[in-house]
Enzyme design. Structure first.
Site, short mmCIF file in Angstrom:
data_model
loop_
_atom_site.label_atom_id
_atom_site.label_comp_id
_atom_site.label_asym_id
_atom_site.label_seq_id
_atom_site.Cartn_x
_atom_site.Cartn_y
_atom_site.Cartn_z
N CYS A 56 -62.11 88.55 -76.08
CA CYS A 56 -62.20 87.11 -75.81
C CYS A 56 -63.61 86.72 -75.39
O CYS A 56 -64.06 85.61 -75.69
CB CYS A 56 -61.16 86.71 -74.75
SG CYS A 56 -61.18 87.73 -73.27
N HIS B 258 -59.53 86.92 -68.35
CA HIS B 258 -59.63 86.28 -69.66
C HIS B 258 -60.86 85.38 -69.66
O HIS B 258 -61.19 84.75 -68.65
CB HIS B 258 -58.37 85.47 -69.96
CG HIS B 258 -58.36 84.85 -71.32
ND1 HIS B 258 -58.44 85.59 -72.47
CD2 HIS B 258 -58.28 83.55 -71.70
CE1 HIS B 258 -58.42 84.78 -73.51
NE2 HIS B 258 -58.31 83.54 -73.07
#
Length: 975
Positions: free
Chosen positions: A54, A308
């Protein structure tokens, strides 16, 4: 609503509701609508997360919205004719990176027409090797920019060749000023991003101020001035010389925590504004240095090792902000724009901090780790022209996509058609499934019917073998899992799906039904008979009309009868399983048979080993003839003993012999104890360290023999007598002695016992002596006792002795999962004093040590302890090795002191790996550890513990350095 499992006529609730309700075409296929893959109008496209990628996606999506960089990549000439495989490795890698970025950036473009293109998610295959090198998101940013700059520097077009320098590169100088003469020395350096410390700060401008603050060089850190030609006090600082068009500010949220030895995340709120004036921080004040915020990179999560990454990026053409979250991209709307605000992942409530108030045009974030500012300009935004070959590439891709959509639509159509046909067929068959009264029928498995009605799994051939009994018919106990269906539907099933055997109206096994009824009647009768037998047992038996029955059998006879009644059912099921190919493993069945044989049947608890009545009357009692006949109905094969039956004559003889043997053993123990009184009590024993003057020779026996003999003397009725001295265990296979005179005075003294000459004469009369071992003192040249020499008979075997020592040393160097101890030292003194180690030994450890010192060779072949006559045994080399491993065993256990910690290590483990173990145990970083063993410093991190002389039970001293305040330095060392 649900099926009656015990009723074979119930056909409700077996999965038919799917077929009898309204038709839903989506249930006939598992193909998603391909039109869902089409891109929405005027929308950006995302990137697929390939697994922990990510942060790569956020950087690519942020750089895509840098129009100058995008235009430069598009202007790169196409090298489609070149094959990357024909280029050098580094050149091919750069070429793949450039092509990938260019293609990605074109696919990112928002499309004005909804029908023109599908959503594009291109996996970053080239990034595989680079991701393995990147430590974190910041490291990847530097790595990718460096690679891109090297790649574009080979282009002929200057707008392309210098794009990274123009957009991202600035200059600053490290300036050192001498306090004595005022001389300045400069070291100019380029930068692509500024790394700002956020500890102790609340605003971005404070972080920049600290980055540029002066540092005093004093004391040991003084600066050597070339003008003064000596070390002088000085000041050092950073001066910003020039700034790039795109200013990347890295907020150092991930720092090294020396308490845990790992990285941690600083969840500190940092305030930043949408406009940043850098003129106050510049050396030259005559330029325009006003920047506007263009991107915020965010890390969600409280840990540095998980979380994340997402990005808030501003579209330079429209001025609107977008949230890029891998594949999901959404426009950030609302009156009050909140940049850098994202909820943490799995954050405990106790660590939540109140967010500071922010004014207009300012933002606060505890998760932002990179801020990107662009130089404010009045020029219109750049119009990026897309190359023709890229447009052609997308058109080809769109054609393939349309073909795929048509193919998926056709597959959906065919699946729906097949589903409708099957729906009508199943609906018709289910209506004819019940068997009418008086009509022929078949039994079929409920499980198979459910699978037939389950559209997700195609039906297999019908298999009814699991429902058969030993006679090959339908078992009555399996009726609960079977269903009775009409013969018409059964014919259809067997014709289409095959299988068998068919179970029609005559399939139910009559023999099994009759047997089941018989067992049920016996079980009902058992309760009444139990009451009858209980009452009969209360009657006193007179005369010889009674029978002997074991007390244990009487206590459990009802349970034994129930088990016996159920045995036939179990045998039937087992034989059924074997016939159907479901037999258990052969080893498991044999083991079960052995267990059943070990269990005694009724009245076998009073049967002696010779098959007759046992001699112990405490284990049996007399019951009446009526009670015995009742019991005999359930146990017809039980052994029968009338109360006038004599006990086993052989057992009586053995009992008398046992009593005589016990008396004999007591007499032997008393005689041996009287003859060897001092040896038994361990009194007045000779010592090789101080040779007794009254004799010139001493005899040797193994300490194991002495311990076994003492056990017998203490408990002659429980322990077997020792018949042989067993001195062969002290000799090598060649007949030579395995110990030197010096070793017998020190480390091997616990393995032998010294015997006086008069004691040896008695031992020869009491025991079998296989080998005579003695030590003789011979006088030297003079009459001085200190000049005496000692010889042994038999003499020492040097080869075997050396081999034994080498094997012992090899075992110390080739160990796995051995225990060593780490002792932390404070101010060059041990935490626990070694003066009284016995105060620091736990009782459990002392007990373990006592257990270890006990000999373990109770079944050693050198000691013939049978009741038969004493015979000399021949000792092989294997028995000698066994004795060495078991009988001659001494404890080398380290007495663990409080404050020490035990670690499991192996000889091939490196010192670096040991330091990591110590870091987890003591919270001391590896670079702060000073290790030593026996005064030797351990410093080579690549060396193995075996090569460093670390053996099992070693004690390694640990001295920790003082903590380092520079967290950045520790972070660099750990990286």
């Amino acid at each position: 609503r649900r099926n009656c499992r015990g009723n074979p006529n119930c056909l409700v609730g077996i999965g038919e509701h799917v077929w009898l309700g309204e038709i839903d075409e989506n249930t006939f296929h598992n193909i998603d609508d391909p039109n869902c893959e089409r891109r929405k109008k005027n929308a950006f496209v995302g990137l697929t997360n390939l697994g922990a990628t990510c942060y790569v996606n956020t950087f690519l999506q942020m750089w895509f919205l840098n129009l100058e960089l995008r235009q430069a990549l598009y202007l790169c000439p196409s090298t489609c004719s070149e094959r990357a495989e024909g280029l050098p490795r580094d050149r091919a890698e750069q070429e793949r990176a450039r092509k990938l970025c260019r293609r990605l950036f074109f696919f990112f473009l928002p499309k004005p027409c909804e029908e023109q293109d599908r959503s594009q998610t291109i996996p970053c295959g080239w990034l595989g090797a680079k991701l393995a090198q990147a430590v974190d998101a910041q490291e990847f940013s530097k790595l990718f920019m460096s690679l891109l700059e090297d790649t574009l520097s080979k282009q002929k077009n200057p707008d392309v060749r210098n794009i990274v320098q123009k957009q991202f590169c600035g200059e600053y100088a490290y300036v050192t000023v001498c306090n004595q003469c005022g001389r300045e020395s400069k070291l100019v350096s380029k930068f692509y991003e500024l790394e700002l410390n956020i500890q102790g700060h609340k605003q971005l401008t404070d972080c920049i101020t600290e980055f540029l603050k002066e540092e005093k060089l004093e004391g040991d850190n003084r600066y050597f001035c070339e003008t003064c030609q000596s070390k002088q006090n000085a000041t050092r600082k950073i001066r910003l010389l020039s700034l790039p068009c795109t200013l990347n500010l890295q907020l150092m949220r991930f720092v090294f925590d020396r308490q845990t030895g790992h990285k941690k995340k600083l969840n500190t709120y940092i305030g930043f504004s949408e406009l940043l004036d850098m003129e106050p921080f510049m050396e030259q004040k005559n330029g325009l240095y006003v920047y506007e915020l263009s991107a915020v990179l965010i890390h969600r999560g409280v840990s540095a090792y998980s979380g994340h990454y997402i990005a808030h990026v501003k579209d330079p053409q429209t001025g609107e902000w977008y949230k890029f979250n891998d594949e999901d991209i959404e426009k950030m709307e609302g009156k009050k724009l909140q940049l850098g605000i994202e909820e943490d992942l799995a954050e405990p409530s106790k660590s939540q901090t109140r967010k500071p108030k922010c004014g207009k045009g300012t933002h606060c974030s505890r998760n932002a780790y990179m801020l990107v500012y662009r130089l404010q300009t009045r020029e219109k935004s750049l119009t990026v022209e897309v190359p023709a070959f890229l447009q052609e590439l997308v058109e080809r891709d769109n054609c393939k996509f349309e073909e795929w959509c048509n193919e998926m639509a056709e597959m959906r159509k065919q699946s729906v058609a097949r589903g409708k046909i099957k729906h009508e067929e199943v609906k018709e068959l289910y209506q004819k499934l019940p068997a009418e009264a008086g009509s022929p029928y078949d039994f079929i498995s409920l499980e198979w019917l459910q699978k037939w009605l389950d559209e997700s799994t195609p039906p297999k051939p019908i298999d009814n073998t699991a429902c058969l009994c030993a006679h090959g018919k339908l078992h009555p106990d399996k009726i609960s899992i079977m269903k009775r269906i009409s013969e018409y539907v059964a014919d259809f099933f067997y014709r289409r799906y095959g299988g068998g055997p068919r179970l029609n109206v005559k399939a139910l096994c009559k023999d099994c039904v009759v047997e089941r009824c018989r067992i049920l009647r016996l079980k009902n009768q058992l309760n009444e008979d139990y009451k009858t037998v209980t009452n009969l047992l209360k009657i006193t038996v007179k005369g010889n009309d009674g029978f002997w029955v074991g007390k244990a059998s009487l206590r459990s006879w009802r349970q034994l009868a129930l088990e016996q009644l159920n045995e036939q059912d179990e045998d039937t099921e087992q034989s059924n399983g074997k016939m159907n190919g479901n037999a258990q493993n052969k080893d498991e069945s044999n083991e079960e048979k052995r267990e059943e044989e070990e269990e005694l049947n009724f009245n076998e608890d009073i049967v002696c080993p010779h098959g007759d009545l046992c001699i112990s009357e405490n284990e049996r009692r007399v019951v009446s003839k009526e009670a015995w006949e009742k019991l005999k109905q359930y146990f017809p094969k039980a052994p029968e003993f009338p109360n006038n039956r004599e006990c086993c004559s052989q057992c009586k003889i053995l009992e008398r012999e046992g009593e005589e043997n016990e008396a004999l053993h007591k007499m032997m123990a008393s005689e041996q104890k009287t003859s060897l009184q001092n040896l038994f009590h361990d009194k007045c024993r000779p010592c090789l360290g101080s040779w007794p003057q009254e004799t010139d020779e001493l005899y040797i026996v193994s300490q194991f023999f002495v311990e076994e003999w003492r056990k017998f003397v203490r408990r002659p009725t429980r322990c077997s007598p020792v018949s042989s001295v067993g001195n062969s265990a002290l000799l090598c296979p060649h007949g030579g002695l395995m110990f030197t005179y010096a070793s017998m005075t020190k480390e091997d003294s616990k393995l032998i016992a010294l015997i006086w000459p008069n004691e040896w004469e008695r031992i020869q009369k009491l025991f079998v002596v296989d080998h005579v071992i003695k030590i003789i003192r011979t006088q030297g040249a003079g009459a001085d006792p200190e000049g005496a020499q000692y010889i042994s008979e038999p003499q020492l075997c040097p080869e075997c002795r050396e081999g034994l020592l080498c094997q012992q040393q090899r075992d110390l160097r080739e160990y796995t999962q051995a225990t060593i101890y780490i002792h932390k030292v404070v101010d060059n003194k041990k935490v626990m004093k070694d003066a009284a180690p016995e105060l620091n030994v736990s009782s459990s450890e002392a007990e373990e040590e006592r257990e270890e010192n006990k000999p373990e060779g109770e079944q050693d072949p050198d000691f013939n302890q049978a009741n038969g006559g004493a015979k000399r045994q021949k000792v092989s080399q294997q028995s000698y090795i066994t004795y060495q491993k078991q009988g001659i065993r001494r404890s080398t256990r380290h007495r663990k002191v409080r404050g020490e910690k035990a670690l499991l290590v192996s000889a091939n483990q490196t010192l670096k790996e040991l330091k990591i173990q110590i870091m987890h145990a003591f919270s001391v970083a590896p670079f702060d550890q000073n290790l030593s063993i026996d005064g030797k410093i351990l410093s080579d991190d690549t060396a193995t513990l075996g090569s460093l002389g670390v053996i099992p039970e070693s004690v390694i001293l640990l001295k920790a350095d003082e903590p380092i305040a520079d967290y950045a330095a520790m972070d660099d060392v750990m990286q």
